[in-house]
Design an enzyme around this catalytic site. Structure first.
Site, PDB file in Angstrom:
ATOM      1  N   TRP A 105       0.942  -1.742   0.046  1.00 54.67           N
ATOM      2  CA  TRP A 105      -0.154  -0.150   0.116  1.00 54.67           C
ATOM      3  C   TRP A 105       1.439   1.005  -0.213  1.00 54.67           C
ATOM      4  O   TRP A 105       0.619   2.389  -0.361  1.00 54.67           O
ATOM      5  CB  TRP A 105      -0.789  -0.171   1.305  1.00 54.67           C
ATOM      6  N   ASP A 174      -1.186   6.627   6.445  1.00 52.25           N
ATOM      7  CA  ASP A 174      -2.256   5.774   6.343  1.00 52.25           C
ATOM      8  C   ASP A 174      -2.824   4.923   7.263  1.00 52.25           C
ATOM      9  O   ASP A 174      -1.767   4.363   6.969  1.00 52.25           O
ATOM     10  CB  ASP A 174      -2.233   4.892   4.670  1.00 52.25           C
ATOM     11  N   LYS A 198     -12.500  -1.662   7.262  1.00 48.10           N
ATOM     12  CA  LYS A 198     -11.603  -2.800   8.479  1.00 48.10           C
ATOM     13  C   LYS A 198     -11.628  -2.195   9.813  1.00 48.10           C
ATOM     14  O   LYS A 198     -12.781  -2.869  10.343  1.00 48.10           O
ATOM     15  CB  LYS A 198     -10.187  -2.406   7.950  1.00 48.10           C
TER      16      LYS A 198
HETATM   17  N1  PMP Z   1      -4.599   1.377   2.650  1.00 48.26           N
HETATM   18  C1  PMP Z   1      -4.529  -0.195   3.175  1.00 48.26           C
HETATM   19  C2  PMP Z   1      -3.527   0.363   4.137  1.00 48.26           C
HETATM   20  C3  PMP Z   1      -5.529  -0.399   2.567  1.00 48.26           C
HETATM   21  O1  PMP Z   1      -5.401  -1.953   3.357  1.00 48.26           O
HETATM   22  C4  PMP Z   1      -6.021  -0.263   1.654  1.00 48.26           C
HETATM   23  C5  PMP Z   1      -7.043  -1.775   1.357  1.00 48.26           C
HETATM   24  N2  PMP Z   1      -6.912  -3.014   1.982  1.00 48.26           N
HETATM   25  C6  PMP Z   1      -6.137   0.722   0.997  1.00 48.26           C
HETATM   26  C7  PMP Z   1      -5.035   1.399   1.013  1.00 48.26           C
HETATM   27  C8  PMP Z   1      -7.263   0.656  -0.110  1.00 48.26           C
HETATM   28  O2  PMP Z   1      -7.935   1.175   0.398  1.00 48.26           O
HETATM   29  P1  PMP Z   1      -9.176   1.049  -0.962  1.00 48.26           P
HETATM   30  O3  PMP Z   1      -9.347   0.296  -1.483  1.00 48.26           O
HETATM   31  O4  PMP Z   1     -10.874   1.941   0.383  1.00 48.26           O
HETATM   32  O5  PMP Z   1      -8.463   1.465  -1.926  1.00 48.26           O
END
Ligand code: PMP
Length: 375
Positions: A105, A174, A198
């Protein structure tokens, strides 16, 4: 639902919601708050929905102890939309940023920012196995960037940075997969963002906590719906809000408070993670690839001696109500996501099943395969 039938959803996200939240959604589905229609048919400009938004913000502030010089926004687009929203809102006066990268990520966010400015990618992963992170003393951050970015918990590999980095530039984090899992000192950050699916609800929404003095740093062409300043002025309802996701997050915050807030969540989360990792470490069958200091409290990843055995493990676990344990497609293996809503009982059931499965597997697996595959 009887105990025997109880199902535990270990999905990394969209993830398990507290049972009480399901019950409340069902109970008020056809007549939300006396409006005689479901919440999803209620106007985002109605008095009652705006009251919900006000409560949502106040609850978020109270539960996370957010200081008054921060704004709290509820924006469309989940986590990834913020990968663009952050540079678009913060790089208007200085287009340089440092990105600390140690997983999927943070890597994706770093790729995205390259469209907008100059980025220094600081790789935090050492070359060693088990996975570890380079000591903070050895990172070389630029002194004059608009911000320093990192991800507090890398959901896919189950690796986390166990401290808040020191940075002269405003820190952007994030927190998608560990927000609300423990108390954090919000005053250390310029921006905190997290998707909601989550620890906070359902997909499609991001909570963004932004320090007031950063609202004048935007690029002129930032789209209005992700323009932090415009959304602050509009109370997060510049356009039609993601009303259902906001509502569910509000219910999850009520539940979080009833559990005793973030300190209580942390105690339970630490206990759940510890018992799972302790069992994995002492077993001769399962292997976790992350050094203990950097293990995620939310996503425990492990491997079995072969992918074939993992497939059987997943099928048998599913049949016992232990659902969606498959690791992410980029990493393989097994991933048990044990967010706030996963009761300790779910982790206990998983460990019991793992013991039984390992006992069977140890008899059937050639000794040489054990603990050597996937290391
Ligand atoms: N950052 C992290 C740490 C994640 O785990 C995720 C999704 N698993 C995201 C960003 C992306 O989120 P979204 O799918 O809502 O765009």
């Amino acid at each position: 639902m009887s105990k025997q039938q109880r199902k535990f959803n270990f999905s990394a996200g969209p993830a398990m919601l507290p049972h009480e939240v399901h019950e409340q959604i069902l109970a008020e589905w056809y007549d939300w708050n006396g409006m005689e229609v479901p919440l999803v048919e209620v106007s985002h400009r109605s008095e009652k929905f705006l009251a919900l938004m006000e409560k949502l913000e106040n609850d978020m502030r109270e539960i996370m102890s957010i200081p008054n010089n921060y704004h709290v926004l509820f924006l469309h687009g989940g986590g990834q939309m913020q990968f663009s929203a952050v540079p678009l809102n913060l790089m208007g006066k200085n287009n340089k940023a440092d990105y600390l990268v140690y997983g999927h990520w943070s890597h994706l966010a770093c790729e995205e920012v390259k469209h907008y400015g100059q980025v220094q990618e600081v790789n935090l992963l050492t070359k060693e196995k088990p996975l570890s992170l380079i000591s903070e003393k050895e990172w070389s951050l630029n002194p004059d960037t608009a911000y320093t970015y990192y991800c507090s918990n890398e959901t896919i590999a189950g690796i986390a940075l166990p401290f808040i980095p020191t940075s002269k530039a405003p820190l952007v984090v994030d927190m998608s997969s560990d927000i609300l899992s423990k108390p954090v000192d919000v005053s250390k950050f310029g921006v905190i963002f997290a998707c909601t699916q989550k620890n906070m609800g359902v997909p499609g929404l991001a909570v963004v906590i932004v320090r007031d003095d950063l609202l004048d740093q935007a690029m002129p062409w930032v789209p209005s719906v992700i323009n932090y300043k415009k959304q602050v002025e509009a109370g997060s309802v510049l356009n039609t809000a993601n009303t259902f996701a906001c509502y569910v997050t509000s219910l999850v915050l009520d539940w979080t408070r009833k559990q005793g807030g973030l300190k209580a969540m942390q105690i339970t989360n630490e206990r759940k993670a510890k018992k799972l990792y302790d069992y994995i470490d002492q077993s001769k069958f399962y292997i976790n690839q992350v050094a203990p200091a950097f293990r995620s409290m939310m996503n425990a990843c492990f491997f079995l001696p072969s992918p074939e055995l993992e497939q059987v493990f997943l099928e048998q676990a599913h049949a016992r109500g232990l659902l969606y344990l498959r690791g992410h497609k980029v990493s393989g293996g097994i991933r048990a996501s044990i967010y706030n809503a996963m009761p300790e009982e779910g982790v206990d059931h998983l460990i019991e099943f793992m013991k039984v499965f390992a006992a069977q597997g140890m008899q059937e697996t050639p000794i040489l395969l054990r603990k050597t595959t996937n290391c």
